[in-house]
Design a protein around this motif. Structure first.
Motif, PDB file in Angstrom:
ATOM      1  N   LYS A  97      -1.364   3.250 -12.584  1.00 27.17           N
ATOM      2  CA  LYS A  97       0.007   3.726 -12.783  1.00 27.17           C
ATOM      3  C   LYS A  97       0.653   3.122 -14.023  1.00 27.17           C
ATOM      4  N   ILE A 115       0.074   3.149  -3.343  1.00 32.17           N
ATOM      5  CA  ILE A 115      -0.950   4.179  -3.169  1.00 32.17           C
ATOM      6  C   ILE A 115      -0.401   5.423  -2.472  1.00 32.17           C
ATOM      7  N   ASP A 116      -0.116   5.306  -1.167  1.00 30.30           N
ATOM      8  CA  ASP A 116       0.226   6.507  -0.411  1.00 30.30           C
ATOM      9  C   ASP A 116       0.879   6.097   0.910  1.00 30.30           C
ATOM     10  N   LEU A 158      -7.190  -2.762   1.442  1.00 29.97           N
ATOM     11  CA  LEU A 158      -6.171  -1.854   0.922  1.00 29.97           C
ATOM     12  C   LEU A 158      -5.264  -2.541  -0.092  1.00 29.97           C
ATOM     13  N   ALA A 177      -7.072  -2.653  -3.341  1.00 29.22           N
ATOM     14  CA  ALA A 177      -7.005  -1.316  -3.941  1.00 29.22           C
ATOM     15  C   ALA A 177      -5.624  -1.038  -4.516  1.00 29.22           C
ATOM     16  N   ALA A 178      -4.586  -1.560  -3.852  1.00 26.80           N
ATOM     17  CA  ALA A 178      -3.215  -1.342  -4.309  1.00 26.80           C
ATOM     18  C   ALA A 178      -2.974  -1.945  -5.690  1.00 26.80           C
ATOM     19  N   VAL A 216       0.835  -1.206   0.000  1.00 28.90           N
ATOM     20  CA  VAL A 216       0.000   0.000   0.000  1.00 28.90           C
ATOM     21  C   VAL A 216       0.863   1.247   0.000  1.00 28.90           C
ATOM     22  N   CYS A 225      -4.417   0.444  -8.250  1.00 29.82           N
ATOM     23  CA  CYS A 225      -3.587   1.653  -8.365  1.00 29.82           C
ATOM     24  C   CYS A 225      -2.274   1.373  -9.082  1.00 29.82           C
ATOM     25  N   HIS A 226      -1.621   0.258  -8.746  1.00 29.12           N
ATOM     26  CA  HIS A 226      -0.300  -0.028  -9.316  1.00 29.12           C
ATOM     27  C   HIS A 226      -0.384  -0.435 -10.780  1.00 29.12           C
TER      28      HIS A 226
END
Length: 440
Positions: A373, A80-81, A361, A364-365, A76, A368-369
């Motif tokens: 991205k 993500i952040d 999470l 979700a990662a 994560v 996002c990845h």
């Protein structure tokens, strides 16, 4: 600094993950699940397995992208952040800190059923005290001892299922094949009931992701770890479904004197006094060994966080005279005292809240990845990197919403404490988010 040798094969990693999951736990929580689902324990495990397979897929994808220690926290944080990564780490801390409590509570419940004259609180305190002293002294369980303990659990599990099958075959009124363990008594289990059961059944799956800590010792980890995570989840889930199916056939009702220790009475019914003693020994051996490992791992994580000034270094970031993290061990023991006011359902559900938060999470990662991205949006890529993790995310959130209300309340308080602590550490987010070294 020398590197670890990559010696572990896919099969060895899978065996490690299954041992970490402690398969006999399916018997430890059987009564609780039977009551929640009105006799549809296998259905609850099937629902949990389907949800966990999507999350296992996400863990595998992130293990391939970031072959580093730290699991959910690292994934994560990188994908993500930093702040959400910290929250994932805080969720992991909940599991590590409170898991020994649940393990000892289950063991104490079964010993109390065997020896009702001795209060359950006495057994719980004995578990906490003995395990904490052993860990403070720095006793390391050799791999051979762990293997023997795992063998004892497997043999007891096989014997339990074998006797359950024999019992069912000897009862002419009881069908050998039935949908009742999946649908409940008279097909009475609703979807909401099954999901409530699945939310607790997921406790049995905790640890499927532990193999991510073996990255540096696994051959071809970017290929083998994702496969191992899926195999561990699938094999473990099938074990839970098969075992609960035959046990449910042998004990179709939900009227147990003590649901927290129902398998003890079932063992006596299907195998007599001798087998119930063997079963109790096997379960306690499993819970004791698991408790030692869980407390030692949790204390190691707490020490690492204290050493990095994420937690108070003065009390938690120092080693004792035996070279062990005494602060973390004592804290784990003190936290376990909460079990004096909790039952297995509430305690296991509370643990699952932290796991579900981390699982959500990680799903979700992946999105996002890979999807956002790296912009991997082809036909199959959309399936693997958007649809699958999205289904996993929704399933986990559904399971979280199906948890015991007390667990949701306690978990939300834990999450709020994490956010408050992060705000203080970063001085209102004016400083960088501290990095956790979860590899200890």
């Amino acid at each position: 600094m020398s590197e670890m040798k990559k010696t572990l094969s896919l099969g060895q990693v899978v065996l490690f993950g299954l041992a970490y999951m402690t398969p006999i736990i399916v018997l430890g929580t059987f009564g609780v699940l039977a009551v929640i689902t009105d006799g549809a324990v296998s259905g609850a495990y099937l629902a949990a397995l389907i949800a966990m397979l999507f999350t296992a897929h996400s863990y595998g994808r992130m293990a391939s992208a970031y072959p580093v220690a730290g699991s959910a926290y690292a994934y994560v944080r990188h994908a993500i952040d930093d702040r959400l990564g910290f929250i994932a780490g805080w969720a992991i801390l909940l599991d590590y800190l409170f898991l020994p409590m649940v393990i000892w509570l289950i063991g104490a419940a079964y010993l109390n059923s065997a020896f009702p004259a001795i209060p359950q609180a006495v057994w719980l305190l004995a578990f906490i005290g003995v395990t904490t002293v052993i860990n403070v002294l720095g006793l390391r369980l050799a791999s051979l001892v762990n293997s023997v303990m795992m063998l004892v659990q497997v043999l007891v599990l096989v014997a339990f299922v074998g006797l359950a099958v024999h019992y069912v075959l000897g009862d002419a009124s009881q069908p050998f094949w039935s949908l009742a363990p999946f649908l409940g008594a008279e097909s009475s289990a609703s979807l909401a009931t099954l999901m409530a059961g699945a939310a607790v059944a997921c406790y049995s799956f905790l640890g499927f992701d532990a193999v991510t800590t073996l990255t540096e010792e696994t051959k071809d980890p970017q290929r083998n770890l994702p496969r191992a995570i899926l195999l561990i989840t699938l094999i473990g889930g099938l074990i839970f479904i098969v075992v609960s199916y035959f046990v449910q056939l042998a004990a179709p009702g939900t009227d147990f004197a003590n649901p927290d220790a129902a398998a003890y009475d079932i063992a006596r019914n299907i195998g007599g006094d001798i087998f119930v003693t063997v079963f109790l020994i096997g379960l306690i051996v499993g819970q004791f060994a698991s408790g030692i490992a869980a407390q030692a791992s949790g204390a190691r994580l707490i020490y690492a966080m204290g050493r990095d000034d994420v937690l108070p270094k003065r009390w938690l970031g120092r080693l004792g005279r035996f070279g062990t993290p005494i602060g973390g061990l004592v804290l784990s023991g003190l936290v376990a005292l909460l079990a004096l006011t909790m039952d297995v359902l509430s305690a296991a559900s509370f643990i699952n809240f932290g796991a579900f938060l981390a699982f959500a999470l990680v799903n979700a990662a992946v999105i996002c990845h890979y999807y956002l991205k790296e912009r991997r949006r082809g036909g199959l890529d959309t399936l693997w990197f958007l649809a699958c993790p999205l289904i996993g995310l929704v399933a986990i959130l559904w399971l979280m919403a199906s948890l015991d209300p007390l667990a949701v309340t306690l978990g939300s308080i834990w999450l709020a404490c994490g956010l408050a602590w992060l705000t203080w550490l970063t001085r209102g987010f004016s400083r960088p988010t501290p990095e956790l070294h979860l590899d200890g």
